[in-house]
Design a protein around this motif. Structure first.
Motif, PDB file in Angstrom:
ATOM      1  N   LEU A   1       6.637 -13.522  -0.585  1.00  0.00           N
ATOM      2  CA  LEU A   1       5.342 -12.852  -0.686  1.00  0.00           C
ATOM      3  C   LEU A   1       4.933 -12.211   0.639  1.00  0.00           C
ATOM      4  O   LEU A   1       4.107 -11.313   0.656  1.00  0.00           O
ATOM      5  N   GLN A   2       5.487 -12.661   1.760  1.00  0.00           N
ATOM      6  CA  GLN A   2       5.097 -12.124   3.050  1.00  0.00           C
ATOM      7  C   GLN A   2       5.923 -10.917   3.463  1.00  0.00           C
ATOM      8  O   GLN A   2       5.627 -10.278   4.452  1.00  0.00           O
ATOM      9  N   LYS A   3       6.955 -10.603   2.734  1.00  0.00           N
ATOM     10  CA  LYS A   3       7.801  -9.464   3.092  1.00  0.00           C
ATOM     11  C   LYS A   3       7.560  -8.317   2.119  1.00  0.00           C
ATOM     12  O   LYS A   3       7.378  -8.529   0.937  1.00  0.00           O
ATOM     13  N   GLY A   4       7.554  -7.131   2.650  1.00  0.00           N
ATOM     14  CA  GLY A   4       7.504  -5.933   1.820  1.00  0.00           C
ATOM     15  C   GLY A   4       6.250  -5.825   0.984  1.00  0.00           C
ATOM     16  O   GLY A   4       5.146  -5.807   1.483  1.00  0.00           O
ATOM     17  N   GLU A   5       6.435  -5.780  -0.298  1.00  0.00           N
ATOM     18  CA  GLU A   5       5.366  -5.465  -1.221  1.00  0.00           C
ATOM     19  C   GLU A   5       4.461  -6.664  -1.535  1.00  0.00           C
ATOM     20  O   GLU A   5       3.393  -6.520  -2.087  1.00  0.00           O
ATOM     21  N   GLY A   6       4.873  -7.865  -1.161  1.00  0.00           N
ATOM     22  CA  GLY A   6       4.069  -9.060  -1.419  1.00  0.00           C
ATOM     23  C   GLY A   6       2.749  -9.067  -0.682  1.00  0.00           C
ATOM     24  O   GLY A   6       1.804  -9.718  -1.101  1.00  0.00           O
TER      25      GLY A   6
ATOM     26  N   GLU B   1      -6.188 -19.099 -11.756  1.00  0.00           N
ATOM     27  CA  GLU B   1      -5.529 -18.449 -10.630  1.00  0.00           C
ATOM     28  C   GLU B   1      -4.731 -17.257 -11.129  1.00  0.00           C
ATOM     29  O   GLU B   1      -4.111 -17.332 -12.187  1.00  0.00           O
ATOM     30  N   GLU B   2      -4.755 -16.166 -10.371  1.00  0.00           N
ATOM     31  CA  GLU B   2      -3.924 -15.019 -10.701  1.00  0.00           C
ATOM     32  C   GLU B   2      -3.662 -14.190  -9.452  1.00  0.00           C
ATOM     33  O   GLU B   2      -4.452 -14.193  -8.516  1.00  0.00           O
ATOM     34  N   MET B   3      -2.539 -13.510  -9.462  1.00  0.00           N
ATOM     35  CA  MET B   3      -2.161 -12.624  -8.369  1.00  0.00           C
ATOM     36  C   MET B   3      -2.571 -11.202  -8.767  1.00  0.00           C
ATOM     37  O   MET B   3      -2.195 -10.727  -9.841  1.00  0.00           O
ATOM     38  N   VAL B   4      -3.368 -10.553  -7.925  1.00  0.00           N
ATOM     39  CA  VAL B   4      -3.838  -9.203  -8.217  1.00  0.00           C
ATOM     40  C   VAL B   4      -3.619  -8.321  -6.986  1.00  0.00           C
ATOM     41  O   VAL B   4      -3.612  -8.810  -5.864  1.00  0.00           O
ATOM     42  N   PRO B   5      -3.472  -7.016  -7.187  1.00  0.00           N
ATOM     43  CA  PRO B   5      -3.362  -6.104  -6.040  1.00  0.00           C
ATOM     44  C   PRO B   5      -4.644  -6.134  -5.205  1.00  0.00           C
ATOM     45  O   PRO B   5      -5.739  -6.374  -5.732  1.00  0.00           O
ATOM     46  N   ASN B   6      -4.508  -5.916  -3.914  1.00  0.00           N
ATOM     47  CA  ASN B   6      -5.659  -6.004  -3.006  1.00  0.00           C
ATOM     48  C   ASN B   6      -6.797  -5.067  -3.397  1.00  0.00           C
ATOM     49  O   ASN B   6      -7.962  -5.414  -3.238  1.00  0.00           O
ATOM     50  N   ASP B   7      -6.498  -3.900  -3.931  1.00  0.00           N
ATOM     51  CA  ASP B   7      -7.563  -2.963  -4.281  1.00  0.00           C
ATOM     52  C   ASP B   7      -8.261  -3.324  -5.585  1.00  0.00           C
ATOM     53  O   ASP B   7      -9.313  -2.755  -5.897  1.00  0.00           O
ATOM     54  N   LYS B   8      -7.768  -4.277  -6.353  1.00  0.00           N
ATOM     55  CA  LYS B   8      -8.374  -4.682  -7.631  1.00  0.00           C
ATOM     56  C   LYS B   8      -9.120  -6.012  -7.537  1.00  0.00           C
ATOM     57  O   LYS B   8      -9.665  -6.472  -8.526  1.00  0.00           O
ATOM     58  N   VAL B   9      -9.171  -6.628  -6.353  1.00  0.00           N
ATOM     59  CA  VAL B   9      -9.781  -7.951  -6.202  1.00  0.00           C
ATOM     60  C   VAL B   9     -11.245  -7.944  -6.593  1.00  0.00           C
ATOM     61  O   VAL B   9     -11.718  -8.797  -7.341  1.00  0.00           O
ATOM     62  N   SER B  10     -12.004  -6.958  -6.130  1.00  0.00           N
ATOM     63  CA  SER B  10     -13.433  -6.922  -6.440  1.00  0.00           C
ATOM     64  C   SER B  10     -13.683  -6.719  -7.939  1.00  0.00           C
ATOM     65  O   SER B  10     -14.641  -7.264  -8.484  1.00  0.00           O
TER      66      SER B  10
ATOM     67  N   SER C   1      -3.113 -10.351  -3.580  1.00  0.00           N
ATOM     68  CA  SER C   1      -3.913 -11.493  -3.167  1.00  0.00           C
ATOM     69  C   SER C   1      -3.998 -12.475  -4.324  1.00  0.00           C
ATOM     70  O   SER C   1      -4.016 -12.074  -5.488  1.00  0.00           O
ATOM     71  N   LYS C   2      -4.088 -13.748  -3.992  1.00  0.00           N
ATOM     72  CA  LYS C   2      -4.241 -14.777  -5.016  1.00  0.00           C
ATOM     73  C   LYS C   2      -5.740 -15.012  -5.207  1.00  0.00           C
ATOM     74  O   LYS C   2      -6.449 -15.365  -4.273  1.00  0.00           O
ATOM     75  N   VAL C   3      -6.221 -14.803  -6.420  1.00  0.00           N
ATOM     76  CA  VAL C   3      -7.640 -14.959  -6.733  1.00  0.00           C
ATOM     77  C   VAL C   3      -7.813 -16.236  -7.553  1.00  0.00           C
ATOM     78  O   VAL C   3      -7.141 -16.425  -8.566  1.00  0.00           O
ATOM     79  N   ILE C   4      -8.706 -17.103  -7.106  1.00  0.00           N
ATOM     80  CA  ILE C   4      -8.989 -18.352  -7.812  1.00  0.00           C
ATOM     81  C   ILE C   4     -10.446 -18.307  -8.243  1.00  0.00           C
ATOM     82  O   ILE C   4     -11.341 -18.216  -7.410  1.00  0.00           O
TER      83      ILE C   4
END
Length: 50
Positions: free
Chosen positions: A9-14, A36-45, A18-21
């Motif tokens: 998750l720390q390399k490249g596209e990871g 819990e779900e993994m979402v793109p940073n621009d979709k967190v809000s 962001s992990k949203v809880i």
């Protein structure tokens, strides 16, 4: 095994995710559960606004 997940998750596209809880109240029991779900940073809000 967990180290491989964290490392991938720390390399490249990871880093673009962001992990949203969220804490949600169960309609049946009234107890709180965590979703819990993994979402793109621009979709967190958007995810948190639901």
């Amino acid at each position: 095994m967990a180290k491989k997940t964290v490392a991938s998750l720390q390399k490249g596209e990871g880093r673009t995710y962001s992990k949203v809880i969220k804490m949600v109240k169960s309609p049946k029991t009234g107890a709180y559960i965590f979703q819990e779900e993994m979402v793109p940073n621009d979709k967190v809000s958007e995810v948190l606004a639901k």
